[in-house]
Design a protein around this motif. Structure first.
Motif, PDB file in Angstrom:
ATOM      1  N   GLY A 136      42.850  30.367  42.781  1.00 13.44           N
ATOM      2  CA  GLY A 136      42.778  29.078  42.099  1.00 13.44           C
ATOM      3  C   GLY A 136      43.857  29.011  41.035  1.00 13.44           C
ATOM      4  O   GLY A 136      45.045  29.020  41.349  1.00 13.44           O
ATOM      5  N   SER A 137      43.452  28.975  39.774  1.00 13.86           N
ATOM      6  CA  SER A 137      44.417  29.045  38.678  1.00 13.86           C
ATOM      7  C   SER A 137      44.674  30.508  38.339  1.00 13.86           C
ATOM      8  O   SER A 137      43.788  31.353  38.506  1.00 13.86           O
ATOM      9  CB  SER A 137      43.861  28.332  37.442  1.00 13.86           C
ATOM     10  OG  SER A 137      44.597  28.679  36.296  1.00 13.86           O
ATOM     11  N   VAL A 138      45.863  30.806  37.850  1.00 15.93           N
ATOM     12  CA  VAL A 138      46.189  32.179  37.432  1.00 15.93           C
ATOM     13  C   VAL A 138      45.202  32.653  36.370  1.00 15.93           C
ATOM     14  O   VAL A 138      44.820  33.827  36.340  1.00 15.93           O
ATOM     15  CB  VAL A 138      47.629  32.249  36.874  1.00 15.93           C
ATOM     16  CG1 VAL A 138      47.922  33.638  36.322  1.00 15.93           C
ATOM     17  CG2 VAL A 138      48.630  31.887  37.949  1.00 15.93           C
ATOM     18  N   SER A 139      44.745  31.738  35.507  1.00 20.41           N
ATOM     19  CA  SER A 139      43.851  32.086  34.400  1.00 20.41           C
ATOM     20  C   SER A 139      42.370  31.995  34.753  1.00 20.41           C
ATOM     21  O   SER A 139      41.518  32.182  33.885  1.00 20.41           O
ATOM     22  CB  SER A 139      44.133  31.180  33.193  1.00 20.41           C
ATOM     23  OG  SER A 139      45.440  31.372  32.717  1.00 20.41           O
ATOM     24  N   SER A 140      42.062  31.716  36.006  1.00 20.09           N
ATOM     25  CA  SER A 140      40.664  31.570  36.403  1.00 20.09           C
ATOM     26  C   SER A 140      39.989  32.926  36.577  1.00 20.09           C
ATOM     27  O   SER A 140      40.516  33.815  37.258  1.00 20.09           O
ATOM     28  CB  SER A 140      40.566  30.791  37.718  1.00 20.09           C
ATOM     29  OG  SER A 140      39.252  30.787  38.214  1.00 20.09           O
ATOM     30  N   THR A 141      38.820  33.074  35.978  1.00 22.97           N
ATOM     31  CA  THR A 141      38.049  34.320  36.118  1.00 22.97           C
ATOM     32  C   THR A 141      37.595  34.505  37.555  1.00 22.97           C
ATOM     33  O   THR A 141      37.836  35.537  38.181  1.00 22.97           O
ATOM     34  CB  THR A 141      36.803  34.282  35.208  1.00 22.97           C
ATOM     35  OG1 THR A 141      37.199  33.949  33.888  1.00 22.97           O
ATOM     36  CG2 THR A 141      36.091  35.629  35.208  1.00 22.97           C
ATOM     37  N   SER A 142      36.902  33.485  38.075  1.00 24.71           N
ATOM     38  CA  SER A 142      36.293  33.588  39.394  1.00 24.71           C
ATOM     39  C   SER A 142      37.246  33.234  40.522  1.00 24.71           C
ATOM     40  O   SER A 142      37.018  33.621  41.675  1.00 24.71           O
ATOM     41  CB  SER A 142      35.055  32.686  39.472  1.00 24.71           C
ATOM     42  OG  SER A 142      35.369  31.379  39.033  1.00 24.71           O
ATOM     43  N   GLY A 143      38.322  32.494  40.200  1.00 24.96           N
ATOM     44  CA  GLY A 143      39.262  32.087  41.229  1.00 24.96           C
ATOM     45  C   GLY A 143      40.502  32.948  41.304  1.00 24.96           C
ATOM     46  O   GLY A 143      41.354  32.753  42.174  1.00 24.96           O
ATOM     47  N   SER A 144      40.608  33.946  40.405  1.00 19.61           N
ATOM     48  CA  SER A 144      41.794  34.796  40.412  1.00 19.61           C
ATOM     49  C   SER A 144      41.516  36.201  39.866  1.00 19.61           C
ATOM     50  O   SER A 144      41.602  37.191  40.588  1.00 19.61           O
ATOM     51  CB  SER A 144      42.914  34.142  39.603  1.00 19.61           C
ATOM     52  OG  SER A 144      44.061  34.956  39.572  1.00 19.61           O
ATOM     53  N   LEU A 145      41.181  36.295  38.572  1.00 16.70           N
ATOM     54  CA  LEU A 145      41.090  37.598  37.917  1.00 16.70           C
ATOM     55  C   LEU A 145      40.128  38.568  38.599  1.00 16.70           C
ATOM     56  O   LEU A 145      40.519  39.666  39.000  1.00 16.70           O
ATOM     57  CB  LEU A 145      40.688  37.425  36.456  1.00 16.70           C
ATOM     58  CG  LEU A 145      40.346  38.725  35.712  1.00 16.70           C
ATOM     59  CD1 LEU A 145      41.536  39.662  35.667  1.00 16.70           C
ATOM     60  CD2 LEU A 145      39.838  38.431  34.319  1.00 16.70           C
ATOM     61  N   MET A 146      38.855  38.188  38.693  1.00 17.84           N
ATOM     62  CA  MET A 146      37.871  39.131  39.210  1.00 17.84           C
ATOM     63  C   MET A 146      38.054  39.432  40.700  1.00 17.84           C
ATOM     64  O   MET A 146      37.952  40.599  41.111  1.00 17.84           O
ATOM     65  CB  MET A 146      36.455  38.656  38.891  1.00 17.84           C
ATOM     66  CG  MET A 146      36.153  38.605  37.391  1.00 17.84           C
ATOM     67  SD  MET A 146      36.619  40.109  36.470  1.00 17.84           S
ATOM     68  CE  MET A 146      35.387  41.270  37.079  1.00 17.84           C
ATOM     69  N   PRO A 147      38.347  38.435  41.547  1.00 14.77           N
ATOM     70  CA  PRO A 147      38.640  38.780  42.945  1.00 14.77           C
ATOM     71  C   PRO A 147      39.824  39.741  43.058  1.00 14.77           C
ATOM     72  O   PRO A 147      39.784  40.684  43.844  1.00 14.77           O
ATOM     73  CB  PRO A 147      38.960  37.425  43.582  1.00 14.77           C
ATOM     74  CG  PRO A 147      38.270  36.428  42.729  1.00 14.77           C
ATOM     75  CD  PRO A 147      38.322  36.980  41.336  1.00 14.77           C
ATOM     76  N   ARG A 148      40.870  39.483  42.260  1.00 14.67           N
ATOM     77  CA  ARG A 148      42.034  40.369  42.260  1.00 14.67           C
ATOM     78  C   ARG A 148      41.641  41.781  41.817  1.00 14.67           C
ATOM     79  O   ARG A 148      42.058  42.781  42.420  1.00 14.67           O
ATOM     80  CB  ARG A 148      43.120  39.813  41.329  1.00 14.67           C
ATOM     81  CG  ARG A 148      44.335  40.719  41.159  1.00 14.67           C
ATOM     82  CD  ARG A 148      45.334  40.108  40.191  1.00 14.67           C
ATOM     83  NE  ARG A 148      46.006  38.959  40.773  1.00 14.67           N
ATOM     84  CZ  ARG A 148      47.104  39.044  41.523  1.00 14.67           C
ATOM     85  NH1 ARG A 148      47.650  40.234  41.769  1.00 14.67           N
ATOM     86  NH2 ARG A 148      47.661  37.966  42.015  1.00 14.67           N
ATOM     87  N   TYR A 149      40.836  41.855  40.774  1.00 14.94           N
ATOM     88  CA  TYR A 149      40.390  43.150  40.245  1.00 14.94           C
ATOM     89  C   TYR A 149      39.647  43.947  41.313  1.00 14.94           C
ATOM     90  O   TYR A 149      39.922  45.136  41.513  1.00 14.94           O
ATOM     91  CB  TYR A 149      39.484  42.904  39.037  1.00 14.94           C
ATOM     92  CG  TYR A 149      38.842  44.144  38.463  1.00 14.94           C
ATOM     93  CD1 TYR A 149      39.602  45.140  37.867  1.00 14.94           C
ATOM     94  CD2 TYR A 149      37.455  44.303  38.507  1.00 14.94           C
ATOM     95  CE1 TYR A 149      39.001  46.272  37.320  1.00 14.94           C
ATOM     96  CE2 TYR A 149      36.851  45.427  37.962  1.00 14.94           C
ATOM     97  CZ  TYR A 149      37.625  46.414  37.375  1.00 14.94           C
ATOM     98  OH  TYR A 149      37.027  47.531  36.845  1.00 14.94           O
TER      99      TYR A 149
END
Length: 283
Positions: A136-149
């Motif tokens: 989703g957005s680069v700064s999105s928790t659920s749309g970027s950060l946590m899935p990436r993590y």
């Protein structure tokens, strides 16, 4: 002449004080733009009216262009409260040093992200090697950060694993990209996915969930650290008082995709900060 000048000066001073008073009596609220602006406003209207009634002051919704704009607005006291994702809260807390998370939805203590695809051959992330993918957005928790993590923990670095990585900017946009075949797969937060399915805005005969992340803390309502503590306490009490057994309250809760609101604290988001540092999204 002197009397007239003094009277004019006093009048101007009174008008200025009135303007300041009116400004102080308006609670300015914003939200990360993780959905279309019209949808964010639709969801907020009943909540805003409820807060006006509970707080005895005007409540104004202030839309922003992107995620960093919410953080900046909180840091410069241009807004008083914001609906933030977990990662955006961490950014706001680090930037301001005093942003205060008041409440979160009950499910935000156990939030997840959904991996979706319209390709019948895709059963897991292993089937996506060399294909295209959307966050989703680069700064999105659920749309970027946590899935990436979680992908990194499984040895998958998106930029080298997929042939192309895109950022749709919002959860509903990610679904649109996948459904239109713009990307082979994508990831979005579970709450928006469920809402879109319930509203018939996604063709579930075509688009399917093929994986779900482990749980993590996510969204919350945060106030700027310089907000009057008494007002912050009243805002928190108003959220906690929302009762799903009352029809008007349930309408507000349903629009927020919440069963109820519960208290939260900065400590709940330490895991997200660690994930962001591991993904090199925080310096």
């Amino acid at each position: 002449m002197l009397k007239r000048t003094l009277a004019l000066t006093a009048g101007l001073a009174l008008s200025f004080c009135t303007l300041l008073s009116q400004a102080a009596e308006t609670l300015k609220v914003s939200a990360i733009p993780d959905e279309a602006p019209t949808e964010l406003l639709r969801k907020f209207k009943p909540l805003g009216a409820y807060l006006e009634q509970q707080l005895g002051m005007k409540v104004e919704f202030v839309p922003v262009s992107d995620y960093p704009a919410v953080v900046e607005a909180l840091a410069t006291d241009r807004i008083d409260m914001a609906w933030l994702g977990g990662f955006t809260f961490v950014q706001a807390r680090l930037k301001t040093g005093n942003a205060i998370p008041l409440v979160q939805r009950e499910q935000d203590a156990q939030f997840t992200s959904k991996f979706i695809t319209a390709d019948p051959a895709v059963k897991s992330l292993a089937d996506l090697k060399g294909k295209t993918f959307a966050f989703g957005s680069v700064s999105s928790t659920s749309g970027s950060l946590m899935p990436r993590y979680f992908m990194l923990k499984d040895g998958i670095k998106p930029e080298t694993y997929f042939s192309r990585v895109g950022y749709s900017g919002a959860h509903d946009a990610t679904v649109a990209w996948v459904q239109a075949g713009k990307v082979d797969a994508g990831v979005l937060n579970a709450s928006v996915w469920e809402k879109l399915v319930a509203a018939g805005k996604v063709d579930t005969n075509k688009v399917k969930v093929f994986a779900t992340t482990p749980a993590y803390f996510d969204y919350n309502w945060t106030v700027r650290g310089t907000l009057d503590p008494a007002l912050a306490a009243k805002i928190k009490a108003a959220f906690l008082a929302l009762d799903p057994a009352k029809p008007k309250d349930k309408e507000i809760l349903d629009l927020q995709a919440a069963s109820r609101f519960i208290e939260t604290s900065p400590e709940n988001y330490k895991g997200i900060e660690e994930a962001a540092r591991a993904a090199e999204l925080l310096k």
